[in-house]
Design a protein around this motif. Structure first.
Motif, PDB file in Angstrom:
ATOM      1  N   ALA A 288     -15.645 -10.529  66.575  1.00 21.84           N
ATOM      2  CA  ALA A 288     -14.450 -10.652  65.950  1.00 21.84           C
ATOM      3  C   ALA A 288     -13.449  -9.281  66.141  1.00 21.84           C
ATOM      4  N   ALA A 292     -10.055  -8.781  68.087  1.00 22.19           N
ATOM      5  CA  ALA A 292      -8.885  -8.417  67.560  1.00 22.19           C
ATOM      6  C   ALA A 292      -8.216  -7.202  68.347  1.00 22.19           C
ATOM      7  N   LEU A 331     -11.522 -14.884  68.368  1.00 22.15           N
ATOM      8  CA  LEU A 331     -11.731 -14.608  67.084  1.00 22.15           C
ATOM      9  C   LEU A 331     -12.031 -15.828  66.029  1.00 22.15           C
ATOM     10  N   SER A 335     -15.154 -16.684  63.678  1.00 24.81           N
ATOM     11  CA  SER A 335     -15.175 -17.255  62.451  1.00 24.81           C
ATOM     12  C   SER A 335     -16.229 -17.937  61.945  1.00 24.81           C
ATOM     13  N   SER A 422     -10.208 -16.999  60.357  1.00 27.62           N
ATOM     14  CA  SER A 422     -10.677 -15.600  60.010  1.00 27.62           C
ATOM     15  C   SER A 422     -10.092 -15.357  58.467  1.00 27.62           C
ATOM     16  N   PHE A 437      -9.296  -8.127  60.592  1.00 29.09           N
ATOM     17  CA  PHE A 437      -9.238  -8.445  61.925  1.00 29.09           C
ATOM     18  C   PHE A 437      -7.879  -9.504  62.118  1.00 29.09           C
ATOM     19  N   ALA A 441      -4.764  -9.025  64.552  1.00 31.11           N
ATOM     20  CA  ALA A 441      -4.270 -10.127  65.330  1.00 31.11           C
ATOM     21  C   ALA A 441      -3.058 -10.812  65.392  1.00 31.11           C
TER      22      ALA A 441
END
Length: 516
Positions: A288, A292, A331, A335, A422, A437, A441
């Motif tokens: 992650a 990001a 990303l 998660s 996320s 993160f 993003a």
């Protein structure tokens, strides 16, 4: 259904062999070059028809179930089988691959690539299609690796032989990066197969890592993840991508962005999430974090290229934008939630449609202006694309706002769902870290909007001067090539349930250890 899936995978290979043979006298048309290009359209069209029939015959009431399966023993000593099948995760990628390859063949028929014999070009495109379709259809780890590697050589030659300036260096960089990643990935796949006693991906997903120790899973995720991250491409393993896109011909860029990058993220979802969940849980925060950073890095690189006086190449800018967009995909996967993984799969399809369209449009702009240099396009020889080729300018603006994630278009849903994933990651993952993160993003989406709007302003808008002649606007074959991508971008944006209804049950089953 079994025959259709086997046909879709095998037909491009047979078509590639046939493309190298002399055309029958009655099918030559105006010459052998036209005949082989028409052959490419015919084969890719037949494959597209087969995948559409697969989609029509797919049991949409049970998208988590493997369908159209073929399971034949191939190497009994190693327990390797020719195992094919599709579910709600692989079906959209199969159709996307067939569609983009057909559109590339159609484009090449009306605008043949500048370079060596079209015979080799068509054969390479068909081999590339076969390898990609097989990657999304096979259910055996060994076959997955073989299909994964099949696409490397065709793409290398497409860049090296039909590319532009710097094509040889870009092709070498592409092949070296991806081969190095593949060697490491092979070790991880063999580790899983040998430790679990099977290479069958369905059986491994059902076992959900219970037959593998945590240390084996961690090593396997690290090894396989590196190979997949190179192909995705994930920051900081992305540096081969901008050079490859800049040097590649238009068709090569479309296939590279629209299809090949999806193979890496598909491997994360199909193999690592269900087969090694403990290993993925260990590396999810790092994945992650890299994702990001990649979102922001790609956007900042695009802003630097879009700045006046930077001599930025428009194809290179779109390539860097892919680094950011694929960051959202990673990303969502990191998660480890149904919401995030569904968002990743949706973003995969949206990126294939939108970025494929962008590279088609940038290729058209380059053909008309003779360059893709942003300063030249916005300078005395360019500017005011709306006034010089209004339809082309409007399509470029449409693709740009779709890429920045405008609500109502395909690019919006994948990024939003990845951010939601996320916001509430899987149990055991640090929520404060993932909220950080997510914020990074989300900031990247603002940067994406900034550079895309700058590109539209510089290329499409400008003072209209009488001495600037009108450019050739969208041709009939271009209209035929681009319309499906535009229509599907709008359809996916307005009706996301059509895609999420396929992926969500399959994702739920995958994350639950093969239990619906």
């Amino acid at each position: 259904m079994q025959f259709l899936l086997a046909f879709a995978v095998a037909a491009p290979l047979l078509g590639a062999v046939a493309a190298l043979l002399p055309a029958p006298p009655g099918l030559k048309g105006t010459g052998p070059d036209q005949a082989v290009l028409r052959h490419g359209v015919t084969v890719t069209g037949a494959v597209l028809a087969a995948t559409l029939l697969l989609a029509a015959g797919f049991d949409h009431a049970h998208p988590s179930k493997m369908q159209a399966t073929t399971d034949i023993s191939w190497i009994p000593a190693l327990h390797v089988r020719i195992h094919l099948g599709i579910d709600g995760i692989s079906l959209p990628l199969l159709v996307l691959t067939a569609l983009l390859t057909f559109l590339c063949a159609l484009h090449s028929y009306f605008k043949p690539p500048a370079g060596p014999s079209p015979k080799a070009f068509v054969a390479l495109v068909l081999v590339l299609e076969a390898g990609t379709l097989a990657t999304f259809a096979v259910l055996d780890l060994v076959l997955f690796f073989l299909a994964f590697e099949t696409v490397l050589i065709p793409m290398y030659f497409l860049i090296a032989r039909w590319g532009g300036a710097g094509r040889r260096a870009a092709a070498w960089k592409f092949i070296l990066y991806t081969l190095l990643g593949s060697v490491v990935m092979l070790l991880g796949l063999l580790l899983i197969g040998l430790k679990s006693g099977t290479f069958d991906m369905v059986a491994l997903a059902t076992d959900n890592g219970r037959g593998l120790t945590t240390s084996v899973q961690v090593i396997a995720v690290l090894a396989i993840g590196i190979g997949l991250a190179v192909k995705t491409p994930m920051w900081p393993l992305h540096s081969w991508l901008p050079d490859a896109h800049t040097a590649a011909p238009t068709v090569g860029s479309v296939l590279l962005a629209g299809v090949l990058l999806k193979m890496g993220t598909y491997g994360f979802v199909r193999i690592l999430l269900p087969v090694a969940p403990d290993g993925m849980h260990t590396f999810a925060p790092y994945l992650a974090a890299f994702a990001a950073v990649g979102v922001v890095y790609g956007s900042l690189a695009c802003l630097a290229l879009a700045r006046p006086g930077s001599k930025g190449d428009l194809k290179r800018l779109i390539a860097y934008s892919s680094v950011g967009h694929m960051g959202f995909v990673l990303l969502g996967i990191a998660s480890m939630t149904p919401t995030g993984v569904n968002g990743a799969l949706f973003a995969n399809i949206a990126h294939g449609l939108i970025t494929g369209l962008l590279f088609f449009l940038v290729g058209a702009v380059k053909d008309r202006y003779g360059t893709a240099d942003l300063d030249t396009l916005a300078g005395a020889t360019g500017a005011a694309l709306y006034g010089r080729a209004p339809r082309l300018g409007a399509l470029l603006a449409f693709a740009a706002v779709a890429s920045l994630g405008l609500p109502g278009l395909a690019g919006f849903w994948g990024e939003m769902l990845a951010l939601f994933g996320s916001f509430a990651p899987a149990d055991g993952l640090s929520r404060p870290a993932f909220l950080t993160f997510m914020a990074i993003a989300a900031f990247g989406t603002l940067l994406t909007a900034a550079y895309m709007l700058i590109v539209v302003r510089r290329v499409c808008m400008g003072e209209k001067r009488e001495e600037r002649q009108r450019l050739a606007d969208v041709q009939a074959y271009e209209f035929a090539t681009w319309t499906p991508l535009v229509a599907l971008t709008v359809l996916a944006g307005l009706w996301p349930a059509a895609l999420l209804g396929l992926t969500d049950p399959a994702v739920q089953k995958l994350l639950a250890g093969g239990k619906s």
